[in-house]
Write a protein that holds these residues in place. Structure first.
Motif, PDB file in Angstrom:
ATOM      1  N   GLU A 198       0.811  -1.220   0.000  1.00  0.00           N
ATOM      2  CA  GLU A 198       0.000   0.000   0.000  1.00  0.00           C
ATOM      3  C   GLU A 198       0.848   1.276   0.000  1.00  0.00           C
ATOM      4  O   GLU A 198       0.335   2.374  -0.126  1.00  0.00           O
ATOM      5  N   ASP A 238       5.263  -6.347  -0.943  1.00  0.00           N
ATOM      6  CA  ASP A 238       5.076  -7.524  -0.078  1.00  0.00           C
ATOM      7  C   ASP A 238       5.221  -8.782  -0.931  1.00  0.00           C
ATOM      8  O   ASP A 238       4.239  -9.421  -1.305  1.00  0.00           O
ATOM      9  N   GLY A 262       5.617  -4.599   7.907  1.00  0.00           N
ATOM     10  CA  GLY A 262       5.724  -6.008   7.516  1.00  0.00           C
ATOM     11  C   GLY A 262       6.358  -6.933   8.528  1.00  0.00           C
ATOM     12  O   GLY A 262       6.806  -8.012   8.165  1.00  0.00           O
ATOM     13  N   ASP A 269       2.920 -10.252   6.157  1.00  0.00           N
ATOM     14  CA  ASP A 269       4.188  -9.807   6.712  1.00  0.00           C
ATOM     15  C   ASP A 269       5.327 -10.699   6.243  1.00  0.00           C
ATOM     16  O   ASP A 269       5.716 -11.664   6.880  1.00  0.00           O
TER      17      ASP A 269
HETATM   18 MG    MG Z   1       2.308  -4.079   5.950  1.00  0.00          MG
END
Ligand code: MG
Ligand code: AMP
Length: 423
Positions: A198, A238, A262, A269
């Motif tokens: 994001e 990610d 993360g 994560d």
């Molecule tokens: Mg995150």
């Protein structure tokens, strides 16, 4: 090269008190080797690599601390005024200095060498000159207004110990000793990443559920204030292979690889998995709030470097607090810096507060002067770990001790200013 052992961050307990964390860093993290010679003009914030031994006395010679009259104390009347003949005048920088004879005074200026025989200087404001003589009041102690050779620093003594972080005052001292360069430890090299699908770069457009990257800007500036060499390596998605490759590459030439986001236990994560694949990782559940677990790791690189990995939480306020309380001690230790414990300012809480025992809590507050000359601390209305204005609209952090469970308005509490925390 950074040389950390695989288990240097290992910690077994369920919750790690801050003192235990500090002790672990001190005992297990080896400072980096390597130093360089830098000009005083470029040395601010650097860490002294060797003790600086004073090559000269400071002051270099006995001299006057004021503009006035140098006299022999034995010539003064014990009670009542003394009148002495003014026999000569000596200026700062003058090297041929007349002696002061019996019943004589020498007109002298600040920094001028003391005449032989003189041991005391009257401030000109306390005297009157009258046709070649000076009238001196009684009561001045022997040695008044005289600066003795070596009273500041004696030649051969340690003027500044290795490990000292060089600030303007210390660099002024180095200059006063006649030095032009100092041997300092090399800077700590830190690579920073943000992580998260994001997170987007400021300057680009924001769509849907994206947020601009604030943490890298925060970390870059905090790191620079600590004297680190920062490599800003951008935002990582990610995605496991991307993270592994980027973190491993950064570990080839860094002492510390620092990420934010993360590292909680959510599905997305990936940082944790990536570091485990390329090195070793432990979670430090440090007993502080804010500051969820901080991921600590060691990443060996095929070139022999063994970098530290620190994975901070994603929320900016948690980043700030964990940087100040966890990353800074680690950087100081790696840099070989000897840091004096910070002393809090004691202020009065303007609010009631409840907290859990067993963890240290940091509360964002603004200070307001009180009628009694002290300060009261006003809590920011929003305490979410993502609220950046709670850091920009306040003056610093209250530190509430581990064992405390409540604070009442009117109680004394410890405050640290942002300026002190970021220095
Ligand atoms: Mg995150
Ligand atoms: P995470 O630790 O990844 O679960 O992130 C916790 C929160 O911090 C989420 O709301 C993230 O969107 C936010 N966050 C993570 N990284 C950043 C960043 N670089 N800048 C601003 N907010 C962030």
């Amino acid at each position: 090269m950074a040389q950390l052992t695989d288990d240097c961050f290992a910690f077994d307990g369920p919750l790690m008190p801050l003192e235990a964390m500090e002790a672990l860093i001190k005992n297990r993290v080896v400072p980096v080797t390597g130093s360089e010679i830098v000009a005083l003009a470029d040395a601010r914030g650097r860490v002294l690599a060797k003790d600086v031994i004073a090559p000269i006395d400071i002051p270099h010679f006995d001299n006057s601390a004021v503009d006035g009259y140098a006299v022999r104390h034995a010539d003064l009347n014990a009670s009542g005024e003394t009148v002495l003949k003014v026999s000569a005048k000596v200026m700062a920088g003058q090297s041929a200095i007349p002696d002061v004879g019996a019943k004589e005074a020498i007109r002298i200026f600040t920094g001028a060498r003391m005449p032989d025989g003189a041991d005391t200087v009257f401030m000109q404001e306390d005297t009157r000159e009258d046709s070649g003589s000076v009238v001196l009041p009684s009561g001045l102690k022997r040695g008044a207004n005289r600066r003795l050779k070596g009273e500041d620093i004696v030649a051969g003594s340690i003027a500044m110990p290795q490990g000292r972080v060089l600030d303007a005052q210390n660099l002024a001292l180095a200059a006063a000793l006649g030095l032009t360069k100092l041997e300092v430890r090399r800077r700590i090299r830190v690579s920073i990443f943000s992580t998260g699908d994001e997170i987007v770069e400021p300057g680009t457009s924001l769509s849907g559920a994206q947020v601009f990257d604030a943490n890298r800007m925060l970390l870059r500036h905090m790191l620079e204030q600590c004297g680190c060499d920062v490599s800003d390596l951008g935002i990582l998605r990610d995605d496991l292979p991307t993270l592994e490759r980027a973190i491993s590459d950064a570990a080839s030439s860094s002492d510390v690889v620092l990420t934010s986001g993360g590292v909680s236990t959510g599905d997305a994560d990936y940082v944790k998995n990536a570091v485990e694949a390329i090195g070793s990782l432990v979670f430090w559940r440090i007993a502080i709030k804010p500051g969820r677990p901080v991921a600590m790791g060691v990443i060996p690189h095929s070139n022999g470097n063994r970098a530290a990995f620190v994975g901070l939480p994603g929320n900016p306020v948690a980043v700030f607090v964990t940087f100040v309380r966890v990353v800074k001690p680690l950087l100081a230790q790696l840099a070989g810096a000897v840091i004096k414990p910070q002393q809090p300012l004691m202020v009065v809480s303007a609010f009631d507060y409840r907290k859990k025992s067993g963890r240290r809590e940091y509360v964002r507050v603004a200070l307001r002067p009180r009628a009694d000359g002290g300060f009261e601390a006003i809590k920011h209305p929003q305490d979410g770990a993502g609220v950046l204005t709670s850091l920009t609209e306040t003056d610093g952090l209250l530190e509430l001790p581990d064992n405390v469970t409540s604070v009442k308005a009117g109680e004394r509490v410890s405050f640290f200013s942002y300026a002190a925390l970021s220095a």
